[in-house]
Scaffold this motif. Sequence first.
Motif, short mmCIF file in Angstrom:
data_model
loop_
_atom_site.label_atom_id
_atom_site.label_comp_id
_atom_site.label_asym_id
_atom_site.label_seq_id
_atom_site.Cartn_x
_atom_site.Cartn_y
_atom_site.Cartn_z
N HIS A 179 5.40 14.78 30.92
CA HIS A 179 6.25 15.02 29.74
C HIS A 179 6.12 13.89 28.74
CE1 HIS A 179 8.49 18.40 31.46
NE2 HIS A 179 8.40 17.77 32.61
N PRO A 180 5.90 14.24 27.48
CA PRO A 180 5.85 13.17 26.47
C PRO A 180 7.25 12.64 26.19
CG PRO A 180 5.56 15.33 25.43
CD PRO A 180 5.68 15.58 26.90
N VAL A 181 7.43 11.36 26.42
CA VAL A 181 8.77 10.78 26.23
C VAL A 181 8.69 9.49 25.42
CG1 VAL A 181 9.69 11.70 28.41
CG2 VAL A 181 8.67 9.41 28.38
N VAL A 182 9.84 9.10 24.87
CA VAL A 182 10.02 7.77 24.33
C VAL A 182 11.02 7.08 25.25
CG1 VAL A 182 10.91 6.42 22.40
CG2 VAL A 182 9.55 8.47 21.96
N LEU A 183 10.64 5.89 25.72
CA LEU A 183 11.53 5.15 26.61
C LEU A 183 12.16 3.98 25.85
CD1 LEU A 183 9.31 4.69 29.84
CD2 LEU A 183 11.15 6.37 29.51
N ALA A 184 13.44 3.76 26.07
CA ALA A 184 14.09 2.53 25.59
C ALA A 184 14.78 1.92 26.80
CB ALA A 184 15.09 2.84 24.49
N ILE A 185 14.27 0.77 27.23
CA ILE A 185 14.76 0.15 28.45
C ILE A 185 15.45 -1.16 28.11
CG2 ILE A 185 14.15 -0.61 30.78
CD1 ILE A 185 11.47 0.96 30.35
N MET A 186 16.70 -1.27 28.49
CA MET A 186 17.44 -2.48 28.14
C MET A 186 17.32 -3.53 29.25
SD MET A 186 20.84 -0.86 26.40
CE MET A 186 21.20 -2.36 25.49
N ASP A 187 17.54 -4.77 28.83
CA ASP A 187 17.32 -5.89 29.73
C ASP A 187 18.57 -6.76 29.80
OD1 ASP A 187 16.39 -7.97 31.21
OD2 ASP A 187 14.89 -8.65 29.76
N ILE A 220 18.05 12.04 27.44
CA ILE A 220 18.66 11.76 28.74
C ILE A 220 19.03 10.29 28.81
CG2 ILE A 220 18.28 11.71 31.24
CD1 ILE A 220 16.55 14.24 30.83
N SER A 221 20.30 10.03 29.06
CA SER A 221 20.79 8.65 29.14
C SER A 221 20.97 8.27 30.61
CB SER A 221 22.13 8.55 28.41
OG SER A 221 22.73 7.29 28.67
N LEU A 222 20.26 7.22 31.01
CA LEU A 222 20.38 6.72 32.37
C LEU A 222 21.10 5.38 32.34
CD1 LEU A 222 19.69 6.50 35.44
CD2 LEU A 222 17.44 5.61 34.77
N MET A 223 22.28 5.33 32.92
CA MET A 223 23.04 4.08 32.91
C MET A 223 22.84 3.33 34.23
SD MET A 223 26.44 5.43 30.99
CE MET A 223 26.05 7.17 30.80
N THR A 224 22.60 2.04 34.10
CA THR A 224 22.42 1.22 35.28
C THR A 224 23.44 0.09 35.25
OG1 THR A 224 20.84 -0.39 34.37
CG2 THR A 224 19.93 1.71 35.11
N ASP A 225 23.46 -0.69 36.30
CA ASP A 225 24.47 -1.74 36.43
C ASP A 225 24.12 -2.96 35.60
OD1 ASP A 225 26.83 -2.77 37.92
OD2 ASP A 225 25.38 -4.30 38.53
N PRO A 226 24.99 -3.45 34.72
CA PRO A 226 26.23 -2.80 34.26
C PRO A 226 26.00 -2.19 32.87
CG PRO A 226 26.23 -5.13 33.70
CD PRO A 226 24.86 -4.83 34.23
N ILE A 257 14.45 13.59 36.30
CA ILE A 257 14.34 13.66 34.83
C ILE A 257 13.26 14.67 34.44
CG2 ILE A 257 13.66 12.37 32.75
CD1 ILE A 257 15.01 9.90 33.92
N ALA A 258 12.15 14.65 35.17
CA ALA A 258 11.07 15.60 34.88
C ALA A 258 11.56 17.04 35.01
CB ALA A 258 9.89 15.35 35.82
N GLU A 259 12.35 17.29 36.05
CA GLU A 259 12.88 18.65 36.24
C GLU A 259 13.80 19.04 35.09
OE1 GLU A 259 14.70 18.43 40.10
OE2 GLU A 259 12.76 18.26 41.13
N PHE A 260 14.65 18.10 34.70
CA PHE A 260 15.54 18.37 33.55
C PHE A 260 14.74 18.68 32.30
CE2 PHE A 260 18.96 15.47 35.60
CZ PHE A 260 19.56 16.56 36.22
N THR A 281 6.18 20.42 34.71
CA THR A 281 6.09 19.06 35.21
C THR A 281 4.75 18.87 35.91
OG1 THR A 281 8.46 18.80 35.48
CG2 THR A 281 7.07 17.50 36.95
N VAL A 282 4.01 17.87 35.49
CA VAL A 282 2.72 17.59 36.11
C VAL A 282 2.89 16.35 36.98
CG1 VAL A 282 0.28 17.09 35.71
CG2 VAL A 282 1.56 18.47 34.05
#
Lengths: 319, 294
Positions: free
Chosen positions: B119-127, B196-202, B271-274, B283-284
């Motif tokens: 799936h073509p996605v844009v990722l934004a990963i916080m640090d 799709i928003s994925l929340m991690t700690d914290p 996420i791929a299934e969603f 989904t490949v």
Amino acid sequence: MKDFVLHFEKPIVELENKILEMRELAKSGDVDISEEIQQLEQKAVKLREEVFSNLDRWQRVQLARHPKRPYTLDYIEQMTDWFQEIHGDRNFRDDPSIVAGLGQIDGRDVAIIGHQKGRSTRENLHRNFGMPHPEGYRKALRVMKLAEKFNRPVLTLIDTNGAYPGLGAEERGQAEAIARNLFEMSQLTVPVVSVVIGEGGSGGALALGIADRLLMLEYAWYSVITPEGCASILYRDATLAYKAAEAMRLTANDLLELGVVDEILPEPFGGAHRDWKTTADTVRTAISKQFKQLEKLKPETLINRRIDKYGKIGVFEEA
Amino acid sequence: MSSWFKRDKENLKSSQKREVPEGVWAKCPGCETVLYSRKLERNFLVCPECGHHNRLPIGGYVDLLSDEKTFKELFGELKSLDPLGFKDSKKYSDRISAAMKKTERNEAVVTGEAALHGHPVVLAIMDFQFLGGSVGSVVGEKIARAVDYAVENKRALIIISSSGGMRMQEGILSLMQMAKTSARLTRLAKAGLPFISLMTDPTTGGTTASFSMLGDLNIAEPGALIGFAGPRVIKQTIGQDLPEGFQRSEFLKDTGFLDQVVPRLEVKQRIAEFLSWMTGRPTVLAEEAKVEGE
Ligand SMILES: [Zn+2]
């Protein structure tokens, strides 16, 4: 509360009381003291100028929190030709820390929504010190959508320390409620004008503040956190709030310079609490002018400009 | 050894000093089992014994979510300035330099495009390592640009949040990033593209109260702290201890604010299934040998 006076207002108020006394005396007495009174009046004007032209940021924060400062319901009373408050988020309860309703200002039908503080302890307990729960924000959004349906512009009045940090607030999704308002306000098809009338504390303020025009009263403040909150986190001492207020640059002038606020509304001499009517007239005139301009825009233009306006806010380097 | 682990090893050590001691062996803070560090790392820092999720650095999420060699960073050149001339015990500009040095990154979010099981996605990963993952002008701008990029290139947006909220040192400008990002997300929604928003700690403060809560689906890793006000502030306000599990992922699911709690090792597939459901694109499955094959 009736006689609440800020530390730096004290010499002014004392002088003014003295003038009042002497006027009484002049009425009853046979001695002519009009000259003395005139001199004192001149002195009072000078003193006021001195104090108010040199206010630091922390003093401005205190003015913004002045318990005699007009609140949302006071503006509504002063500004509207007609107003009916409406209640509840249709889900959980009515949150009295946000007032929402249908009104008319300068002959224009508008929806009005604002944070509401209380003046007495009892009132403040009822209003939760103007700190909303999620249902308050959801009520606000419900009324905005109502305004959208009937093509009525939205006026919001911002005056809160922040959204309430409590168990129930978290359980009922404080974060989601605020986020939802930011998202939905961004794409309302009707004009939105927001006025920071007192305190603009954090996301709890912003949740009513996505607007085509953001106006701010001269002595209001608006920032990412309260000075106390900032001080307790960054300086590890909440009593250093005056320092944090200075560092955060939270006054109307600061925000104008930073490109966040569109217009500063001047307050009567000594602050809004000294003259509610004049203050409310200033606000009423300013918002009517803004609505008149915004009403000419097509919804799509309005929304795109609103989104792009926020898109431009921020300072960074691009190598 | 995976590349993110080499690259982020120093951060990992410094951030998890209390949790994962340096060296070959690491003690799980969840079950206190002593684990071989490389085993933990191959498991994306999820304890193989008890499932405890240690905080994963940005590089870990890149490897976790993107098909091999598909990640391309975008907008990495944006850097913070000090618009207010802010100083507390340290100058803000010094704090930025220190964070850049520590993390070897320019800011608290990395944005880029990738393929996620095709799936073509844009990722934004916080640090969270970078000034507590706080959101200032740069983070706001990068997320806004990530949204624009997704709209222009018809990609789904995945934001992985880990953040203490807005960056106080930028005052009102940081608060306005909540407005900027939320407003921009309306354009993604209008374009009918998935978020799709994925929340991690914290994930707390203005981050939660803006883009993190605005996903078409909001999901979180197990046991993550998620809320608006921080637990300390709430405790201070109400003057009593908070109930067990309060503001954790499972609590948010139960109170109706998360769609699912998804273990880290299952999240890519989920996420791929969603995305397949949302876009109709199949989904490949990329070869899953990546974790094993070093
Ligand atoms: Zn374990």
